[in-house]
Design an enzyme around this catalytic site. Sequence first.
Site, mmCIF file in Angstrom:
data_model
loop_
_atom_site.group_PDB
_atom_site.id
_atom_site.type_symbol
_atom_site.label_atom_id
_atom_site.label_comp_id
_atom_site.label_asym_id
_atom_site.label_seq_id
_atom_site.Cartn_x
_atom_site.Cartn_y
_atom_site.Cartn_z
ATOM 1 N N ASP A 48 0.830 -1.213 0.000
ATOM 2 C CA ASP A 48 0.000 0.000 0.000
ATOM 3 C C ASP A 48 0.857 1.253 0.000
ATOM 4 O OD1 ASP A 48 0.979 -0.326 2.556
ATOM 5 O OD2 ASP A 48 -0.959 -0.453 3.543
ATOM 6 N N ASN B 20 -7.226 -0.442 14.274
ATOM 7 C CA ASN B 20 -8.659 -0.563 13.955
ATOM 8 C C ASN B 20 -8.946 -1.865 13.205
ATOM 9 O OD1 ASN B 20 -7.402 -0.064 11.584
ATOM 10 N ND2 ASN B 20 -8.594 1.740 11.008
ATOM 11 N N HIS C 41 -7.353 -2.864 10.505
ATOM 12 C CA HIS C 41 -7.107 -2.827 9.058
ATOM 13 C C HIS C 41 -5.908 -3.696 8.684
ATOM 14 C CE1 HIS C 41 -4.195 0.944 8.942
ATOM 15 N NE2 HIS C 41 -3.579 -0.135 9.380
ATOM 16 N N GLU D 241 -9.859 -0.614 5.328
ATOM 17 C CA GLU D 241 -10.357 -0.013 6.555
ATOM 18 C C GLU D 241 -11.696 -0.655 6.976
ATOM 19 O OE1 GLU D 241 -7.374 1.508 7.142
ATOM 20 O OE2 GLU D 241 -8.384 3.317 7.846
#
Length: 250
Positions: free
Chosen positions: A67, A136, A138, A143
């Site tokens: 990413d 979180n 991810h 997400e």
Amino acid sequence: MEVKIYNDYQGLSAQVADHVIDLVKQNPEAVLCMASGDTPKLCCQLLVQKATSENIDFSNVTFIGLDEWVGIDATNEGSCRFFFEKNLLDPLRFRQSNVRLFNGLSDDLDGECERMDAFIKGAGPIDLMIVGIGMNGHIGFNEPGVSFDLYAHVAELDKTTTSVGQKYFNTAIRLDRGITLGFKHLMESRKLILMANGAKKAGVIKKAVEDEVSNIFPATVIQSHSNAVVMVDKDAASLLQNSLSVAANK
Ligand code: F6R
């Protein structure tokens, strides 16, 4: 999905580095995909040391960056590209034509995603994907709420990602979007390793391994992969139910 627990970050990182070395020994033309971030840092260092001392040739290995932050220059040391080049690609002398990293500055981000998908289709499947987990849940920039049916895509970043992500940068920076491989890539990879270390990751590892698979907590996707290993140190494993854990004794 298997869970392997190591005594400490060093032992965990050494084992992941050994996986990469073994893969490249077996297949010098392997396709490797990796996340950047704090978690894989030591693994990269150990990998470079081992590869150098054992004279392992990475010039025919293909590397795909998981990413990138949108809008961040490659010379910025918080960028994923900077991480990959510094920690892996330059020291292991990957051939440029075998490397595909997202360009987060592209003015055609959809085209950037299409080019990445086409590259993986041509070079893939990915033999080994090594990912981390965010606070979180991810993976990459997939997400909470992400569709599991996506290949490369641009993501609006969750608040947790934009605030935790500041740790990679020297000065406060605006982070709002990321460009990332999708869970279709993850599911199509031959082997998937999710790495995590430290007590701060204990809660998210518990959820990834024990919660029901759902895009509310994206990392639960790992449970659906047919050849996935969650490799963690004792601190990150501290909240797991014993029945689910396999002590790796290393
Ligand atoms: C970075 C990436 C992210 C990180 C995750 C954990 O390329 O894909 O998903 O893996 O945010 O980051 P660290 O390892 O810094 O805790």
